[in-house]
Design a protein around this motif. Sequence first.
Motif, mmCIF file in Angstrom:
data_model
loop_
_atom_site.group_PDB
_atom_site.id
_atom_site.type_symbol
_atom_site.label_atom_id
_atom_site.label_comp_id
_atom_site.label_asym_id
_atom_site.label_seq_id
_atom_site.Cartn_x
_atom_site.Cartn_y
_atom_site.Cartn_z
ATOM 1 N N ALA A 150 0.829 -1.208 0.000
ATOM 2 C CA ALA A 150 0.000 0.000 0.000
ATOM 3 C C ALA A 150 0.861 1.254 0.000
ATOM 4 C CB ALA A 150 -0.932 -0.018 1.214
ATOM 5 N N LEU A 151 1.930 1.262 0.781
ATOM 6 C CA LEU A 151 2.831 2.412 0.782
ATOM 7 C C LEU A 151 3.438 2.621 -0.605
ATOM 8 C CD1 LEU A 151 4.603 1.878 4.228
ATOM 9 C CD2 LEU A 151 3.195 3.852 3.592
ATOM 10 N N ASP A 152 3.773 1.528 -1.273
ATOM 11 C CA ASP A 152 4.311 1.626 -2.636
ATOM 12 C C ASP A 152 3.272 2.224 -3.579
ATOM 13 O OD1 ASP A 152 6.445 0.816 -4.693
ATOM 14 O OD2 ASP A 152 4.661 -0.206 -5.441
ATOM 15 N N THR A 153 2.017 1.774 -3.475
ATOM 16 C CA THR A 153 0.944 2.307 -4.314
ATOM 17 C C THR A 153 0.733 3.800 -4.059
ATOM 18 O OG1 THR A 153 -0.175 0.165 -4.353
ATOM 19 C CG2 THR A 153 -1.507 2.102 -4.872
ATOM 20 N N LEU A 154 0.922 4.231 -2.814
ATOM 21 C CA LEU A 154 0.725 5.633 -2.441
ATOM 22 C C LEU A 154 1.947 6.499 -2.752
ATOM 23 C CD1 LEU A 154 -1.123 5.002 0.940
ATOM 24 C CD2 LEU A 154 -2.129 5.910 -1.163
ATOM 25 N N GLY A 155 2.958 5.926 -3.389
ATOM 26 C CA GLY A 155 4.091 6.713 -3.858
ATOM 27 C C GLY A 155 5.322 6.686 -2.986
ATOM 28 N N PHE A 156 5.305 5.918 -1.888
ATOM 29 C CA PHE A 156 6.470 5.822 -1.019
ATOM 30 C C PHE A 156 7.434 4.779 -1.590
ATOM 31 C CE2 PHE A 156 3.278 7.727 1.541
ATOM 32 C CZ PHE A 156 3.912 8.473 2.514
ATOM 33 N N SER A 157 8.717 4.997 -1.404
ATOM 34 C CA SER A 157 9.714 4.033 -1.869
ATOM 35 C C SER A 157 10.721 3.764 -0.765
ATOM 36 C CB SER A 157 10.439 4.541 -3.122
ATOM 37 O OG SER A 157 11.026 5.802 -2.887
ATOM 38 N N VAL A 158 11.080 2.497 -0.605
ATOM 39 C CA VAL A 158 12.011 2.101 0.456
ATOM 40 C C VAL A 158 13.401 2.654 0.152
ATOM 41 C CG1 VAL A 158 13.112 0.149 1.621
ATOM 42 C CG2 VAL A 158 10.716 -0.012 0.909
ATOM 43 N N ARG A 159 13.999 3.313 1.125
ATOM 44 C CA ARG A 159 15.369 3.802 0.964
ATOM 45 C C ARG A 159 16.352 3.027 1.818
ATOM 46 N NH1 ARG A 159 16.854 7.178 5.167
ATOM 47 N NH2 ARG A 159 15.155 7.990 6.461
ATOM 48 N N GLN A 160 15.884 2.434 2.909
ATOM 49 C CA GLN A 160 16.764 1.622 3.743
ATOM 50 C C GLN A 160 15.926 0.793 4.711
ATOM 51 O OE1 GLN A 160 19.192 4.276 6.078
ATOM 52 N NE2 GLN A 160 17.510 4.908 7.385
ATOM 53 N N VAL A 246 -4.118 2.384 4.978
ATOM 54 C CA VAL A 246 -2.814 3.018 5.179
ATOM 55 C C VAL A 246 -2.894 4.510 4.899
ATOM 56 C CG1 VAL A 246 -0.417 3.073 4.395
ATOM 57 C CG2 VAL A 246 -1.573 0.882 4.731
ATOM 58 N N ASP A 247 -3.666 4.920 3.888
ATOM 59 C CA ASP A 247 -3.853 6.346 3.627
ATOM 60 C C ASP A 247 -4.493 7.036 4.840
ATOM 61 O OD1 ASP A 247 -4.189 8.774 1.751
ATOM 62 O OD2 ASP A 247 -6.248 8.371 2.397
ATOM 63 N N GLY A 248 -5.475 6.367 5.458
ATOM 64 C CA GLY A 248 -6.087 6.939 6.663
ATOM 65 C C GLY A 248 -5.093 7.081 7.798
ATOM 66 N N TRP A 249 -4.247 6.056 7.990
ATOM 67 C CA TRP A 249 -3.219 6.142 9.020
ATOM 68 C C TRP A 249 -2.274 7.307 8.751
ATOM 69 C CZ3 TRP A 249 -1.477 0.293 9.178
ATOM 70 C CH2 TRP A 249 -2.491 -0.461 9.791
ATOM 71 N N LEU A 250 -1.852 7.444 7.483
ATOM 72 C CA LEU A 250 -0.921 8.512 7.137
ATOM 73 C C LEU A 250 -1.529 9.883 7.405
ATOM 74 C CD1 LEU A 250 0.506 7.028 3.827
ATOM 75 C CD2 LEU A 250 1.866 7.584 5.852
ATOM 76 N N ARG A 251 -2.807 10.063 7.073
ATOM 77 C CA ARG A 251 -3.445 11.356 7.284
ATOM 78 C C ARG A 251 -3.561 11.688 8.765
ATOM 79 N NH1 ARG A 251 -5.334 13.400 2.548
ATOM 80 N NH2 ARG A 251 -5.367 11.926 0.787
#
Length: 306
Positions: A150-160, A246-251
């Motif tokens: 879900a984070l990937d779908t929302l535009g987040f990308s793993v950096r570490q 996950v979008d709700g959690w982020l908001r």
Amino acid sequence: MRLTGVSPESGGTGLTVRTALANPSTRPGLRLPGRVTLLAGSVDVPVYHVRLGLVSTVEPDDPEEPRRLVQFHQAQVAGALVLRAGRGRSIPFEFPLPWETPVTTFGGVPLLSLRMGLRTEVAIEPALDQGAMVPLFVHPLPTQQHILAALDTLGFSVRQAGLVDGVLPGVEQTLPLHQRWGFWVGPLYAGPITELEVIFVANSAGLEVIFWCDRRLALAGITHTSISRFRIWHAGADQRDWVSTVDGWLRVAINRHAAAAAHADWSANITESAHVSRPPDEPIQPGFGLGGTAGSPGVGGGGDGT
């Protein structure tokens, strides 16, 4: 069976240790089947015990200290025995992986910054252990996988992704360390936060999810951090709208972060909102989530039942 670890011969006894796993890929909470084979040299070898342990490199609490190799979970697979000269002994095992076992593989690709091994320790003297190391590939739990996707779908990308020594205050943990996932923030959420760290603390019933938000103004030398906590069941994970959840959690996390920053003295870190010992966010009706906390299906199956 796949041979994955062989120890050098012990100089005093000639003992050789071989460790094999049926499959080195696994998930937290499962049992890892395999076999330890001991082969004696020209003399009898008294063995005190045979143990298996999970080993990985961990970041210390103090950033000035170097990274160190830590064994954070172990189980004994054999007690005292005598291995006769020239003879071998095969010891089958099913090593239990804790629910909090860190994830080392994401999207089928090993995380280069986080490697883990299963170490075999054969005590042949009170102060001497002979060990063979076996690489492990730990895949996410389904609930963790849904959140990461879900984070990937929302535009987040793993950096570490790495391990941090120590436990989180107010969070029930069984291991003396925790894993942190660092993400580049998705464009839709950029501005209020510039960095996001995610921490998973799992047990057999569900998952506690911690969002660590950071807003850095590098030129001004200013940073503001805040922490939000959510809990959710493993059961029914495949039926949930994870992107909405996950979008709700982020908001919720970003709104709390912005509200705290609005009343902050920007010359110093904010400590009140970065306090993980408070209860998880968004209490919901009993019977949903873990202990009546965030992540329940509300109206329409995807909302928050506050």
